[in-house]
Design an enzyme around this catalytic site. Structure first.
Site, PDB file in Angstrom:
ATOM      1  NE  ARG A  56      16.298   2.313  14.347  1.00 16.11           N
ATOM      2  CZ  ARG A  56      16.049   1.227  13.735  1.00 16.11           C
ATOM      3  NH1 ARG A  56      14.963   1.034  13.073  1.00 16.11           N
ATOM      4  NH2 ARG A  56      16.780   0.500  13.449  1.00 16.11           N
ATOM      5  CB  CYS A  57      17.505   0.983  20.207  1.00 16.44           C
ATOM      6  SG  CYS A  57      18.520   0.456  21.651  1.00 16.44           S
ATOM      7  N   PRO A  58      17.920   3.676  21.984  1.00 18.19           N
ATOM      8  CG  PRO A  58      18.994   4.657  23.839  1.00 18.19           C
ATOM      9  CD  PRO A  58      18.913   4.943  22.201  1.00 18.19           C
ATOM     10  CG  ASP A  73      14.319  -0.305  17.072  1.00 17.78           C
ATOM     11  OD1 ASP A  73      14.898  -1.280  16.176  1.00 17.78           O
ATOM     12  OD2 ASP A  73      15.189   0.495  17.775  1.00 17.78           O
TER      13      ASP A  73
END
Length: 80
Positions: free
Chosen positions: A17-19, A44
């Protein structure tokens, strides 16, 4: 989906997932020479915002962006 160029480094970012995808891309680009390609395979959906923004901020070229079902594939060419 087209195959990456033979010299491309491919990173499987599925499930991250981000980042994390952008942070790992930044680290991987350090090991590449100018003009070499990095291919990111991500799941994502926010990477469609984050990766182009990262390229704009750093000057690397986003050579390709593609979606195949739930997989987002980006090809980044390292700048000098």
């Amino acid at each position: 989906m087209s195959a990456p160029p033979p010299a491309a480094l491919v990173l499987d970012m599925r499930g991250l997932r981000c980042p994390q995808p952008v942070l790992r891309a930044k680290k991987a680009l350090r090991s590449l020479s100018e003009g070499e390609s990095l291919v990111l395979e991500c799941t994502d959906p926010l990477t469609v915002i984050d990766v182009p923004h990262f390229c704009n901020q750093t000057g690397h070229r986003l050579a390709a962006q593609e979606r195949k079902d739930a997989l987002y594939v980006f090809t980044i060419v390292k700048r000098a």
